[in-house]
Design an enzyme around this catalytic site. Structure first.
Site, PDB file in Angstrom:
ATOM      1  N   HIS A 182       5.136  10.626   8.558  1.00  0.00           N
ATOM      2  CA  HIS A 182       4.820   9.523   7.643  1.00  0.00           C
ATOM      3  C   HIS A 182       3.718   8.628   8.226  1.00  0.00           C
ATOM      4  O   HIS A 182       2.796   8.221   7.526  1.00  0.00           O
ATOM      5  CB  HIS A 182       6.091   8.703   7.371  1.00  0.00           C
ATOM      6  CG  HIS A 182       5.831   7.379   6.738  1.00  0.00           C
ATOM      7  ND1 HIS A 182       5.335   7.255   5.453  1.00  0.00           N
ATOM      8  CD2 HIS A 182       5.989   6.112   7.198  1.00  0.00           C
ATOM      9  CE1 HIS A 182       5.206   5.965   5.168  1.00  0.00           C
ATOM     10  NE2 HIS A 182       5.588   5.254   6.201  1.00  0.00           N
ATOM     11  N   HIS A 234       2.384   1.509  12.289  1.00  0.00           N
ATOM     12  CA  HIS A 234       2.835   0.478  11.343  1.00  0.00           C
ATOM     13  C   HIS A 234       4.346   0.317  11.223  1.00  0.00           C
ATOM     14  O   HIS A 234       4.828  -0.743  10.876  1.00  0.00           O
ATOM     15  CB  HIS A 234       2.202   0.687   9.960  1.00  0.00           C
ATOM     16  CG  HIS A 234       2.905   1.695   9.100  1.00  0.00           C
ATOM     17  ND1 HIS A 234       2.603   3.022   9.122  1.00  0.00           N
ATOM     18  CD2 HIS A 234       3.904   1.558   8.189  1.00  0.00           C
ATOM     19  CE1 HIS A 234       3.381   3.676   8.264  1.00  0.00           C
ATOM     20  NE2 HIS A 234       4.180   2.815   7.682  1.00  0.00           N
ATOM     21  N   GLU A 294       9.094  -2.368  12.997  1.00  0.00           N
ATOM     22  CA  GLU A 294      10.122  -2.472  11.967  1.00  0.00           C
ATOM     23  C   GLU A 294      11.323  -1.570  12.282  1.00  0.00           C
ATOM     24  O   GLU A 294      12.464  -1.976  12.110  1.00  0.00           O
ATOM     25  CB  GLU A 294       9.490  -2.082  10.610  1.00  0.00           C
ATOM     26  CG  GLU A 294      10.414  -2.116   9.423  1.00  0.00           C
ATOM     27  CD  GLU A 294      10.700  -3.521   8.917  1.00  0.00           C
ATOM     28  OE1 GLU A 294      10.039  -4.455   9.405  1.00  0.00           O
ATOM     29  OE2 GLU A 294      11.582  -3.671   8.066  1.00  0.00           O
ATOM     30  N   ASP A 295      11.053  -0.377  12.744  1.00  0.00           N
ATOM     31  CA  ASP A 295      12.118   0.637  12.812  1.00  0.00           C
ATOM     32  C   ASP A 295      12.590   1.029  14.205  1.00  0.00           C
ATOM     33  O   ASP A 295      13.582   1.725  14.349  1.00  0.00           O
ATOM     34  CB  ASP A 295      11.662   1.925  12.096  1.00  0.00           C
ATOM     35  CG  ASP A 295      11.432   1.702  10.606  1.00  0.00           C
ATOM     36  OD1 ASP A 295      11.940   0.693  10.096  1.00  0.00           O
ATOM     37  OD2 ASP A 295      10.761   2.531   9.984  1.00  0.00           O
ATOM     38  N   ASP A 312       0.591   3.391   3.155  1.00  0.00           N
ATOM     39  CA  ASP A 312       2.031   3.554   3.421  1.00  0.00           C
ATOM     40  C   ASP A 312       2.763   3.800   2.101  1.00  0.00           C
ATOM     41  O   ASP A 312       3.572   4.715   1.972  1.00  0.00           O
ATOM     42  CB  ASP A 312       2.510   2.259   4.098  1.00  0.00           C
ATOM     43  CG  ASP A 312       4.019   2.172   4.241  1.00  0.00           C
ATOM     44  OD1 ASP A 312       4.622   3.127   4.763  1.00  0.00           O
ATOM     45  OD2 ASP A 312       4.584   1.142   3.839  1.00  0.00           O
ATOM     46  N   ASP A 335     -10.519  11.665 -24.453  1.00  0.00           N
ATOM     47  CA  ASP A 335     -10.866  11.837 -23.042  1.00  0.00           C
ATOM     48  C   ASP A 335      -9.725  12.471 -22.264  1.00  0.00           C
ATOM     49  O   ASP A 335      -9.510  12.177 -21.106  1.00  0.00           O
ATOM     50  CB  ASP A 335     -11.291  10.502 -22.416  1.00  0.00           C
ATOM     51  CG  ASP A 335     -10.227   9.430 -22.571  1.00  0.00           C
ATOM     52  OD1 ASP A 335      -9.259   9.649 -23.325  1.00  0.00           O
ATOM     53  OD2 ASP A 335     -10.371   8.378 -21.931  1.00  0.00           O
TER      54      ASP A 335
HETATM   55 MN    MN Z   1       5.969   3.063   6.425  1.00  0.00          MN
END
Ligand code: MN
Length: 575
Positions: free
Chosen positions: A45, A69, A73-74, A138, A259
């Site tokens: 990811h 990133h 957080e994780d 993300d 279109d």
């Molecule tokens: Mn993420």
């Protein structure tokens, strides 16, 4: 190098010593052993996120931050760890994405103001547009892998994507990304409509695609005959989400959607765009009202192109989009394209072309971004200039109900309270910001959670006017203060008076003589009462009358002194 995940070529090219290689290895170690809902190693990811940012032509710091990133957080890694390993700039970007992860959009159906404020908040919150780019990348990968999540999460994330991130990408001019995000969320938000659409248009799509492929070489030949060598001609199928929106406008009549598949022609310069348009019209007549010149009049998000719809081969209605390479890249990448251009520092020609765009009428803040590029681009670098405080005049705070309130910078809890309701403002006695009690003149910051404590019957204080930042709050405070003063004045109006204090030997007819003295002097009596004087035998007569001139008072005093039994007279003004 740890090779527990499958890496795409672009990232493999970075050596472990490079900043991107270092970030890649750091992230893979940090997320080691953790799987995504898709059962893939988590770091895939991070790499996918970085890949988009890389494709958008952003700088190495952004690519490295994209790789990192989710580490704070994780995993157990802190921002300080990132700063130590990768420096302040990358740490700042990672922190921005981490902070943004805590902002959640609950989604009030049809509440456009909320969604708009939320979009603004995301931008204001980020301070640096590169954080927004990482967040969009993300989100793109999260949407691409959404099938692995539980239905309630799918719905919530899709709603946030459709209402916040897709429009945000559009505003930043990233049309392709915006369309992709919309298309990815569409089946989760409108499953029935999506099913129907798949059944209804699949055949048409294929048929139109085949038709466009047939038109392509004919167009190319005609352009070549006029010395135009198109850089590319491709067939673009309309996205399901935008097709659905359009169908709603046309009573679901697919025949009216001209279109469904459009031919996109990319040429070298603006003059060729118009020449190509002329050539097409020479052979195939345009439908009236279907020629759109977005070069002369770009869309508010900066989109430029020529569009025309013609009766093409076999008299089939066909749309053409004609643009230059720059316009094409800008349409795909938007603001990110400006960045990429800036990076080609020694190519002055390309830069010049960019700056020529800046005076077009555009959405105010996209314009502002471009102006910055012009103002600061050459001196400090566009990158520096985009450490965006383009919402520096606004802040976005959150109510306990998770609504976003848009306030001017410098706003205080009092401004917040009045923006909720005038009574909450009037009765405000205290405030909590992020669960801590703060003074009422506290300066709020974007992202603050604000709660107001109220007390019934409480009135605003005049001192609030010294720090209230919004005119709405000031007006309310002033109007309450005015009515408060009015009551005092009303009281004061009745009050200005003159009190006479008369001590006298009590006797029958004394009060009558006193009142007569007033009457004879033409002074009206407002009240008269008696009390026990200092000596019990000597009563006190208190007479209140309107304010008198000194001369008149003197005359009255003479008269009162002549009354039998009067011993002392005093008087005082009540103002
Ligand atoms: Mn993420």
């Amino acid at each position: 190098m740890i090779k527990t995940y499958s890496m795409t070529d672009w990232i493999q090219a970075y050596s472990p010593e490079s900043i991107i290689g270092k970030a890649r290895d750091f992230a893979s170690l940090a997320h080691e052993g953790i799987l995504r809902a898709s059962k893939e190693p988590y770091v895939t990811h991070c790499i996918k996120t970085a890949e988009s940012v890389y494709q958008w032509g952003l700088d190495d710091a952004t690519i490295a931050a994209a790789l990192l990133h989710d580490t704070v957080e994780d995993t157990g890694i802190t921002i300080e760890d990132i700063a130590k390993e990768f420096g302040e700039e990358i740490a700042f970007l990672v922190q921005g994405v981490t902070k943004l992860a805590k902002v959640s959009y609950e989604g009030n159906d049809h509440d456009n103001v909320q969604a708009e404020n939320m979009r603004k908040m995301v931008l204001a919150f980020c301070e640096d547009l590169r954080v927004v780019f990482i967040k969009l990348a993300d989100r793109l990968h999260n949407m691409q892998t959404l099938q692995f999540l539980a239905p309630p999460d799918q719905k919530r994330i899709s709603l946030e994507t459709a209402e916040i991130y897709a429009p945000l990408a559009y505003r930043l001019g990233m049309q392709k990304l915006s369309g992709e995000l919309e298309d990815l969320s569409f089946p989760y938000l409108y499953p029935k409509e999506y099913e129907w659409l798949l059944g209804a248009v699949k055949e048409q799509f294929e048929e139109r695609q085949a038709y466009a492929e047939r038109v392509k070489p004919i167009v190319e030949k005609k352009l070549n005959e006029h010395n135009i060598k198109p850089l590319a001609i491709d067939c673009r199928a309309k996205r399901y989400s935008s097709l659905y929106k359009k169908l709603l406008r046309w009573n679901m009549d697919i025949e009216k959607i001209y279109d469904l598949v459009a031919l996109r022609i990319v040429v070298s310069d603006v003059a060729q765009c118009y020449t190509a348009l002329g050539i097409i019209h020479q052979f195939w007549p345009p439908l009236s009202g279907k020629i759109k010149d977005y070069i002369a009049r770009p869309k508010p998000n900066g989109y430029r192109s020529l569009h025309t719809t013609v009766f093409c081969i076999d008299n089939k209605i066909t749309e053409f989009q004609i643009r230059t390479q720059e316009m094409h890249e800008e349409a795909e990448l938007g603001i990110a394209a400006h960045w990429a251009y800036q990076q080609i520092k020694d190519n002055a020609e390309q830069k010049k072309r960019w700056h020529g765009v800046a005076d077009k009428k555009e959405l105010a803040w996209v314009q502002q971004l471009r102006n910055w590029q012009q103002t600061f681009g050459e001196q400090k670098g566009f990158l520096e200039a985009l450490k965006a405080d383009f919402f520096k005049d606004r802040i976005f705070v959150i109510t306990p109900k998770n609504d976003v309130i848009d306030l001017p910078a410098g706003a205080t809890p009092v401004d917040f309270a009045y923006s909720i309701h005038s009574e909450i403002g009037n009765q405000c006695v205290g405030a909590k910001v992020n669960h801590k009690i703060v003074p009422l003149n506290y300066k709020l910051n974007s992202g603050d959670l604000v709660e107001i404590m109220t007390q019934k019957g409480k009135k605003p204080s005049e001192s609030w006017l010294e720090f209230a930042a919004t005119s709405m709050a000031k007006q309310h405070i002033k109007s309450v203060l005015r009515s408060k003063n009015k009551i005092i004045q009303e009281k004061a109006k009745q009050a200005p008076s003159l009190d006479f204090r008369i001590t006298a030997q009590t006797r029958p007819g004394l009060l009558k003589d006193i009142t007569n003295a007033f009457h004879q002097s033409r002074v009206s009596i407002e009240s008269l009462h008696t009390a026990n004087g200092p000596k019990l035998s000597v009563p006190l007569v208190l007479v209140t009358c309107p304010i008198l001139e000194q001369q008149k008072i003197e005359k009255l005093l003479v008269k009162l002194k002549q009354i039998t039994g009067v011993k002392e007279i005093g008087y005082k003004f009540n103002r």
